[in-house]
Scaffold this motif. Structure first.
Motif, PDB file in Angstrom:
ATOM      1  N   VAL A   1       0.847  -1.204   0.000  1.00  0.00           N
ATOM      2  CA  VAL A   1       0.000   0.000   0.000  1.00  0.00           C
ATOM      3  C   VAL A   1       0.877   1.247   0.000  1.00  0.00           C
ATOM      4  N   LYS A   2       1.915   1.227   0.821  1.00  0.00           N
ATOM      5  CA  LYS A   2       2.791   2.409   0.891  1.00  0.00           C
ATOM      6  C   LYS A   2       3.531   2.624  -0.421  1.00  0.00           C
ATOM      7  N   ARG A   3       3.942   1.516  -1.053  1.00  0.00           N
ATOM      8  CA  ARG A   3       4.643   1.629  -2.331  1.00  0.00           C
ATOM      9  C   ARG A   3       3.737   2.312  -3.356  1.00  0.00           C
ATOM     10  N   ARG A   4       2.472   1.853  -3.420  1.00  0.00           N
ATOM     11  CA  ARG A   4       1.553   2.451  -4.390  1.00  0.00           C
ATOM     12  C   ARG A   4       1.216   3.894  -4.034  1.00  0.00           C
ATOM     13  N   ASN A   5       1.172   4.161  -2.739  1.00  0.00           N
ATOM     14  CA  ASN A   5       0.742   5.492  -2.320  1.00  0.00           C
ATOM     15  C   ASN A   5       1.829   6.543  -2.526  1.00  0.00           C
ATOM     16  N   ALA A   6       3.046   6.110  -2.790  1.00  0.00           N
ATOM     17  CA  ALA A   6       4.105   7.086  -3.056  1.00  0.00           C
ATOM     18  C   ALA A   6       3.678   7.984  -4.215  1.00  0.00           C
ATOM     19  N   GLU A   7       2.947   7.412  -5.168  1.00  0.00           N
ATOM     20  CA  GLU A   7       2.427   8.220  -6.272  1.00  0.00           C
ATOM     21  C   GLU A   7       1.047   8.793  -5.972  1.00  0.00           C
ATOM     22  N   GLN A   8       0.199   7.985  -5.323  1.00  0.00           N
ATOM     23  CA  GLN A   8      -1.198   8.388  -5.155  1.00  0.00           C
ATOM     24  C   GLN A   8      -1.376   9.494  -4.116  1.00  0.00           C
ATOM     25  N   ARG A   9      -0.505   9.503  -3.124  1.00  0.00           N
ATOM     26  CA  ARG A   9      -0.520  10.573  -2.121  1.00  0.00           C
ATOM     27  C   ARG A   9      -1.850  10.715  -1.392  1.00  0.00           C
ATOM     28  N   ARG A  10      -2.457   9.589  -1.055  1.00  0.00           N
ATOM     29  CA  ARG A  10      -3.690   9.699  -0.261  1.00  0.00           C
ATOM     30  C   ARG A  10      -3.330   9.652   1.216  1.00  0.00           C
ATOM     31  N   ASP A  11      -4.324   9.986   2.028  1.00  0.00           N
ATOM     32  CA  ASP A  11      -4.148   9.929   3.479  1.00  0.00           C
ATOM     33  C   ASP A  11      -4.421   8.487   3.904  1.00  0.00           C
ATOM     34  N   ILE A  12      -3.384   7.738   4.235  1.00  0.00           N
ATOM     35  CA  ILE A  12      -3.518   6.307   4.529  1.00  0.00           C
ATOM     36  C   ILE A  12      -3.412   6.064   6.032  1.00  0.00           C
ATOM     37  N   GLN A  13      -4.322   5.250   6.557  1.00  0.00           N
ATOM     38  CA  GLN A  13      -4.234   4.854   7.966  1.00  0.00           C
ATOM     39  C   GLN A  13      -4.299   3.334   8.052  1.00  0.00           C
TER      40      GLN A  13
END
Lengths: 486, 383
Positions: A176-188
């Motif tokens: 999830v963190k790998r994908r979010n590097a681009e997506q930049r969502r607020d992840i919890q």
């Protein structure tokens, strides 16, 4: 002659009369009625005053008239901005709908070291891996989660005992963190765990990725161990040690606890609350027992009826109110969530009290085997053999097929409270939710007959109880306002 | 009491020809020579550095210098480095436009107003005073950029229309680190295009302070003596929110507003929760208040309970709340933490009763105008 005009000169309602804005009313008790408007503002009136108001013959200088005008139950020639304000407030209440699914629950394994008789999902109490989620299933589920338009994505790991598949939790978090590097969502991230098997690796993982820990604490040691048997009968000791360790190593606000109410709990509400206070929690969620899974099979659900739970709830609530009146801040979270609907312009995202229903909309469950469920309760229902709310499988269905599933759409549409018989004219509709899964489980119908509905009965009683308490005691209203704006 | 203007400034020397001009005052003998020509030196000792455009002598004999001089009476002792002055030599007039050491500097943009509030402290006049804008536009570039805050007031500043927007733009350009606080009745912003043009300026730190006097339209309209004002004000606040301009709600407490103060507080939490700040303000005994005293005066001791209720409602809803122009002995101790010492230093006074009070140094005290009428419950707080 003064250059200033008198008050009456500006009071157009003296000549124009007034028109009603949309509102609903419900009897509280005796002569007292509660009126609510579109956005949940409420007024308590005597029956005769309600009668006068609805007939258009309330007089402008009546205190009730002024309150009804201030809270947007009526409109007169003094002001038309009322309608803009109501529209703005309604938009604010409905705005969270546009975010669609924020909460994504991953059932990492069904295996568990506990054998709780009330457990709401089946457990597989052995070391076989067939009840574990695979990496392939996890990847497909993450694909779906990132299709959600929500800017906030919450990944919650459940079980069984989720930590029995810690490697998969790590795998998911890193992916999830790998994908979010681009997506930049607020992840919890949240790990739901009984904490009995809390390892150094789990703590390290939580520290590294800011994972919140959610655990179960049913009350004092004897009750907790009775409710939650495990080999060695040491569930309480392990949970408390786990809570203290999380606080020490991750921070005091990094762990939350939930309690489950059983027949054995009913006479012990003060003891349960005291246990939460002793463990340094600043609030408690006094939960009803849901009718799913083993709870029904083992007759636990029938073991006490609705009125006994309500007695339990209000005894606890009044005890907590009393603590607050004496200066100790402590919150009952179910009341706080309802009060947020009653006393603020906001709409809390608590899944069980949303209309349209939060099933599949506010939250979605990815089961260990790739089946997708509209809610946690839907998964429990499936474990009992009813897969009605299984809305697809991550391996065989697309995002569109899953979230436009016919059963889901029909359930959401038909149960929408504002258009359901008895809900549509209920003054508590702005505070309540639609629960098609519950009503399907108990009445085989998405809507359900409300007089027979434990959901309706319980929530109506809670709404009335809260309004009566704050209406009769200003000091209680102050406490409730604090809870509502937490 | 500080006097900001005089008609008896004595100009002498070779006066340049102009009607009026804004200049910055300096006390710095080491001011770079490149700047001196356009500034006025406040003579405060024997050393008189050369090269300044003007030399000002406050209550002291004029000495010979190579530039025009201005002689001022002792009322102007307060003049300090960084102050901005308006010089009108043809009328022997001088006015202080900006005081570097004041906690807040307020610019009156116009005396015109479309409200006619019962308790107006600055009664409006329907005059053509467009020259004020030119003067402020001239003064703004002379203000030191480390000033924390300036205020625009009136009259109703937004009646200036596009000229008002020019002033906000000038503040953004010339004072890039200074907050701008605008006092407006908000009605002009009921035009979404006007609100948007203010938002589009993108000022770095702006707040519009707007009065809402009641949750009931007709009471508000009565207080401001303008039918339909309430709807325009509320729409204005919503439009400002829409365009991202922060709003403060200002409530003057008097006989007409106090009975529904907690109802108004609840109304704000339900409808305008997004506002940055709510200021609850004691009545100032000046302007129209004197004419309408019977309709306005209520002893603050008599609304102390209602004020406490209203502050509690706002505070629990997490709205930042302040009480202005109130005395600590008249408000419940539990809400002392909301009371601010808001009265400008030169207007602030205390009563004989206050002399033995233990918290006088924390108390906002009185406007000097309060001598006209103040609470009969003023009493010293014991140690």
């Amino acid at each position: 002659m003064s250059k200033f005009q008198a008050l009456e000169r500006y009071e157009n309602s003296l000549k124009s009369g007034y028109r009603l804005l949309p509102f609903r009313f419900t009897q509280l008790s005796g002569d007292d009625y509660v009126l609510s408007n579109l956005v949940g503002e409420f007024v308590v009136l005597k029956r005769s005053v309600l009668n006068d108001f609805s007939k258009g013959c309330l007089l402008p200088h009546d205190p009730a008239f002024e309150e009804l005008k201030s809270k947007h139950f009526l409109i007169d020639d003094d002001s038309s901005v009322v309608v803009d304000l109501l529209a703005l407030k309604l938009r604010t209440k409905l705005a969270p709908l546009a975010n669609f699914t924020a909460l994504h629950l991953f059932v990492t394994t069904l295996r568990c070291d506990h054998s709780c008789p009330y457990c709401q999902v089946s457990r597989a109490n052995d070391d076989r891996q067939e009840f574990d989620m695979s990496e392939e299933t996890a990847l497909k589920s993450i694909d779906l989660a990132f299709r959600s338009p929500s800017q906030v994505l919450k990944f919650e790991f459940q079980g069984g005992e989720s930590l029995l598949n810690l490697n998969l939790i790590r795998f998911i978090i890193e992916e999830v963190k790998r994908r979010n590097a681009e997506q930049r969502r607020d992840i919890q991230f949240v790990i739901a765990t009984n904490l009995a098997l809390l390892s150094d690796e789990a703590i390290e993982l939580a520290r590294q990725h800011d994972v919140l820990i959610s655990t179960s604490l049913d009350g004092p040691e004897e009750l907790h161990n009775r409710n939650r048997p495990r080999p060695g009968n040491d569930s309480y000791k392990r949970t408390i040690e786990g809570i203290q360790r999380v606080r020490r190593e991750l921070g005091r606000d990094r762990v939350g606890a939930l309690m489950t109410t059983t027949a054995a709990s009913l006479s012990l509400v003060r003891g349960i609350i005291d246990e939460y206070i002793a463990q340094d929690f600043r609030g408690i969620f006094l939960r009803p027992l849901s009718p799913y899974g083993f709870a029904i099979k083992t007759k636990f659900y029938q073991a006490y009826d609705q009125s006994k739970w309500l007695e339990f709830y209000f005894e606890g609530l009044d005890y907590i109110i009393d603590l607050n009146l004496k200066g100790f801040g402590f919150t009952e979270y179910y009341a706080a969530m309802v009060l947020r609907k009653m006393l603020t312009p906001f709409q809390p995202g608590y899944v069980d009290l949303l209309s349209p229903s939060g099933a599949g909309v506010a939250a979605v469950v990815y089961n260990y085997d790739g089946d997708v469920y509209a809610s946690d309760e839907s998964r429990m229902l499936a474990e009992m053999g009813d897969k009605r709310f299984c809305i697809g499988n991550v391996h065989s269905n697309t995002y569109e097929e899953i979230f436009l599933n016919d059963t889901l759409l029909e359930a959401l549409e038909s149960s929408f409270a504002a258009s359901v018989p008895m809900c549509s004219w209920c003054a508590f509709e702005p505070y309540c939710g639609a629960d098609p899964v519950f009503h399907h489980a108990t009445q085989s119908d998405f809507v359900g007959k409300k007089p027979l509905s434990a959901f309706c009965n319980r929530n109506m009683s809670v709404f009335k109880g809260l309004i009566e308490r704050m209406n009769s005691r200003p000091e209680v209203r102050e406490i409730f306002e604090r809870w509502a704006y937490m | 009491m500080i006097v900001l203007g005089t008609q008896s400034a004595r100009y002498s020397g070779e006066i340049p020809v102009f009607e009026r001009r804004a200049v910055r005052a300096s006390t710095d003998p080491y001011r770079p020579e490149a700047l001196r020509k356009r500034e006025a030196f406040l003579v405060n000792g024997d050393s008189v550095p050369e090269g300044f455009g003007w030399y000002i002598f406050v209550n002291r004999p004029v000495t010979a210098v190579n530039a025009p001089t201005i002689e001022l009476p002792s009322d102007f002792d307060f003049l300090a480095d960084g102050d901005v002055l308006r010089l009108t030599p043809t009328k022997n007039s001088l006015r202080v436009l900006f005081r570097r050491n004041a906690s807040v500097n307020s610019f009156l943009l116009t005396e015109r107003c479309n409200n006619f509030c019962l308790m107006c402290s600055q009664p409006p006049r329907n005059v053509n005073d467009g020259w004020i804008v030119d003067e402020i536009l001239e003064a703004l570039p002379l203000i030191d950029t480390d000033v924390p805050e300036i205020m625009f007031s009136g009259g109703e500043p937004t009646l200036l229309g596009s000229r008002f927007l020019d002033l906000v733009r000038a503040c953004k350009s010339y004072l890039p680190r200074t907050a701008l606080h605008i006092l407006s009745n908000g009605r002009s912003f009921s035009d979404p295009a006007f609100a948007k043009s203010l938002g589009d300026i993108g000022h770095h730190d702006i707040m519009v302070g707007i009065p809402v006097y009641s949750d009931l339209a007709h009471v508000h309209d009565y207080v401001v003596q303008a039918d339909g004002a309430y709807d325009e004000t509320i729409r204005g606040i919503l439009n400002l929110k829409q365009t991202g301009v922060p709003v403060e709600i200002r409530i003057v407490m008097h006989k007409q507003t106090v009975p529904r103060l907690s109802a108004l507080a609840e109304f704000l939490t339900r409808n305008l929760l997004f506002v940055e700040h709510v200021a609850l303000m004691g009545l100032e005994m000046t302007g129209f208040t004197k004419a309408n005293l019977g309709d306005l005066w209520v002893d603050p001791a008599d609304y102390a309970e209602e004020l406490k209720r209203a502050v509690g409602i706002l505070d629990r809803a997490k709205i930042k709340t302040s009480i202005y122009n109130s005395q600590l002995c008249l408000i419940d101790r539990s809400i002392w933490r909301f009371a601010r010492r808001s009265i400008s230093d030169w207007k602030q006074e205390y009563m004989p009763e206050c002399q033995s009070c233990a918290v006088m140094d924390q108390c906002g005290g009185f406007f000097s105008s309060a001598e006209l009428k103040y609470s009969s419950h003023i009493q010293p707080i014991p140690c």
